[in-house]
Design a protein around this motif. Structure first.
Motif, PDB file in Angstrom:
ATOM      1  N   GLY A  88     -15.378  16.767 -23.360  1.00  0.00           N
ATOM      2  CA  GLY A  88     -14.610  16.482 -24.572  1.00  0.00           C
ATOM      3  C   GLY A  88     -13.495  17.490 -24.778  1.00  0.00           C
ATOM      4  O   GLY A  88     -12.361  17.134 -25.091  1.00  0.00           O
ATOM      5  N   LYS A  89     -13.812  18.762 -24.543  1.00  0.00           N
ATOM      6  CA  LYS A  89     -12.783  19.812 -24.691  1.00  0.00           C
ATOM      7  C   LYS A  89     -11.693  19.672 -23.630  1.00  0.00           C
ATOM      8  O   LYS A  89     -10.529  19.956 -23.900  1.00  0.00           O
ATOM      9  N   LEU A  90     -12.064  19.230 -22.450  1.00  0.00           N
ATOM     10  CA  LEU A  90     -11.054  19.000 -21.423  1.00  0.00           C
ATOM     11  C   LEU A  90     -10.129  17.857 -21.836  1.00  0.00           C
ATOM     12  O   LEU A  90      -8.919  17.906 -21.604  1.00  0.00           O
ATOM     13  N   MET A  91     -10.684  16.853 -22.501  1.00  0.00           N
ATOM     14  CA  MET A  91      -9.847  15.773 -23.042  1.00  0.00           C
ATOM     15  C   MET A  91      -8.898  16.326 -24.106  1.00  0.00           C
ATOM     16  O   MET A  91      -7.727  15.962 -24.152  1.00  0.00           O
ATOM     17  N   ARG A  92      -9.402  17.226 -24.951  1.00  0.00           N
ATOM     18  CA  ARG A  92      -8.542  17.861 -25.955  1.00  0.00           C
ATOM     19  C   ARG A  92      -7.392  18.617 -25.282  1.00  0.00           C
ATOM     20  O   ARG A  92      -6.232  18.494 -25.678  1.00  0.00           O
ATOM     21  N   ASP A  93      -7.719  19.386 -24.250  1.00  0.00           N
ATOM     22  CA  ASP A  93      -6.691  20.160 -23.544  1.00  0.00           C
ATOM     23  C   ASP A  93      -5.650  19.243 -22.913  1.00  0.00           C
ATOM     24  O   ASP A  93      -4.463  19.530 -22.948  1.00  0.00           O
ATOM     25  N   HIS A  94      -6.113  18.130 -22.358  1.00  0.00           N
ATOM     26  CA  HIS A  94      -5.159  17.200 -21.755  1.00  0.00           C
ATOM     27  C   HIS A  94      -4.267  16.575 -22.830  1.00  0.00           C
ATOM     28  O   HIS A  94      -3.060  16.426 -22.630  1.00  0.00           O
ATOM     29  N   GLU A  96      -3.330  17.881 -25.573  1.00  0.00           N
ATOM     30  CA  GLU A  96      -2.388  18.878 -26.082  1.00  0.00           C
ATOM     31  C   GLU A  96      -1.393  19.364 -25.030  1.00  0.00           C
ATOM     32  O   GLU A  96      -0.252  19.665 -25.360  1.00  0.00           O
ATOM     33  N   MET A  97      -1.846  19.460 -23.748  1.00  0.00           N
ATOM     34  CA  MET A  97      -1.014  20.145 -22.750  1.00  0.00           C
ATOM     35  C   MET A  97      -0.803  19.381 -21.448  1.00  0.00           C
ATOM     36  O   MET A  97      -0.220  19.921 -20.515  1.00  0.00           O
ATOM     37  N   ASP A  98      -1.335  18.156 -21.344  1.00  0.00           N
ATOM     38  CA  ASP A  98      -1.149  17.357 -20.130  1.00  0.00           C
ATOM     39  C   ASP A  98      -1.588  18.131 -18.885  1.00  0.00           C
ATOM     40  O   ASP A  98      -0.838  18.278 -17.919  1.00  0.00           O
ATOM     41  N   VAL A  99      -2.827  18.632 -18.889  1.00  0.00           N
ATOM     42  CA  VAL A  99      -3.298  19.547 -17.848  1.00  0.00           C
ATOM     43  C   VAL A  99      -3.910  18.869 -16.619  1.00  0.00           C
ATOM     44  O   VAL A  99      -4.086  19.519 -15.596  1.00  0.00           O
ATOM     45  N   THR A 108     -12.522  12.373 -15.599  1.00  0.00           N
ATOM     46  CA  THR A 108     -12.913  13.101 -16.805  1.00  0.00           C
ATOM     47  C   THR A 108     -12.973  12.154 -17.999  1.00  0.00           C
ATOM     48  O   THR A 108     -13.886  12.241 -18.830  1.00  0.00           O
ATOM     49  N   PHE A 109     -12.023  11.243 -18.095  1.00  0.00           N
ATOM     50  CA  PHE A 109     -12.050  10.228 -19.148  1.00  0.00           C
ATOM     51  C   PHE A 109     -13.356   9.433 -19.058  1.00  0.00           C
ATOM     52  O   PHE A 109     -14.031   9.219 -20.063  1.00  0.00           O
ATOM     53  N   ASP A 110     -13.717   9.030 -17.837  1.00  0.00           N
ATOM     54  CA  ASP A 110     -14.947   8.264 -17.649  1.00  0.00           C
ATOM     55  C   ASP A 110     -16.182   9.059 -18.070  1.00  0.00           C
ATOM     56  O   ASP A 110     -17.102   8.511 -18.682  1.00  0.00           O
ATOM     57  N   MET A 111     -16.208  10.352 -17.738  1.00  0.00           N
ATOM     58  CA  MET A 111     -17.359  11.186 -18.116  1.00  0.00           C
ATOM     59  C   MET A 111     -17.440  11.349 -19.638  1.00  0.00           C
ATOM     60  O   MET A 111     -18.529  11.265 -20.217  1.00  0.00           O
TER      61      MET A 111
END
Length: 124
Positions: A88-94, A96-99, A108-111
């Motif tokens: 979920g936090k990785l989704m937040r980072d993406h 905000e920052m397109d990481v 990651t979206f699927d997970m």
């Protein structure tokens, strides 16, 4: 379409986890991947708040402590909630920052989506 152009127009605050998930699915299908990622993060936070409220646990700003407390109940494996919070936090980072690169983003979206479905069911 930019991150601020949304496929749907319903309000995006104070929704249920399933509402966030349904909106994320629509944004993903429309190609708004950063917007979809942000919605999955909001759904993840809403899920943890709901889990805490169901159990009478505190859920202040430290969701990691909440994830550990939920795991301590013993009904899931040690890293289950921390893993759900992490994606979920990785989704937040993406959002905000397109990481994430495309292949990373999709998996990651699927997970993150899988975690929300496991906790809340399928969106309508």
């Amino acid at each position: 379409m930019s991150i601020h152009e949304q496929a749907s127009t319903e309000p995006r605050n104070n929704m249920t986890p399933l509402e966030y998930l349904a909106c994320a699915d629509r944004e993903w299908e429309a190609g708004n991947h950063q917007e979809a990622a942000g919605l999955l993060w909001e759904g993840t936070k809403a899920t943890f708040v709901a889990l805490a409220e169901e159990r009478g646990l505190r859920y202040d700003d430290y969701l990691i402590d909440l994830a550990k407390a939920l795991e301590a109940e013993g009904s899931v494996h040690k890293w289950y909630y921390r893993g759900g919070l992490g994606v979920g936090k990785l989704m937040r980072d993406h959002a905000e920052m397109d990481v994430l690169e495309g292949y990373q983003l999709e998996s990651t979206f699927d997970m993150a989506r899988k975690f929300l479905v496991e906790q809340n069911g399928q969106p309508q």
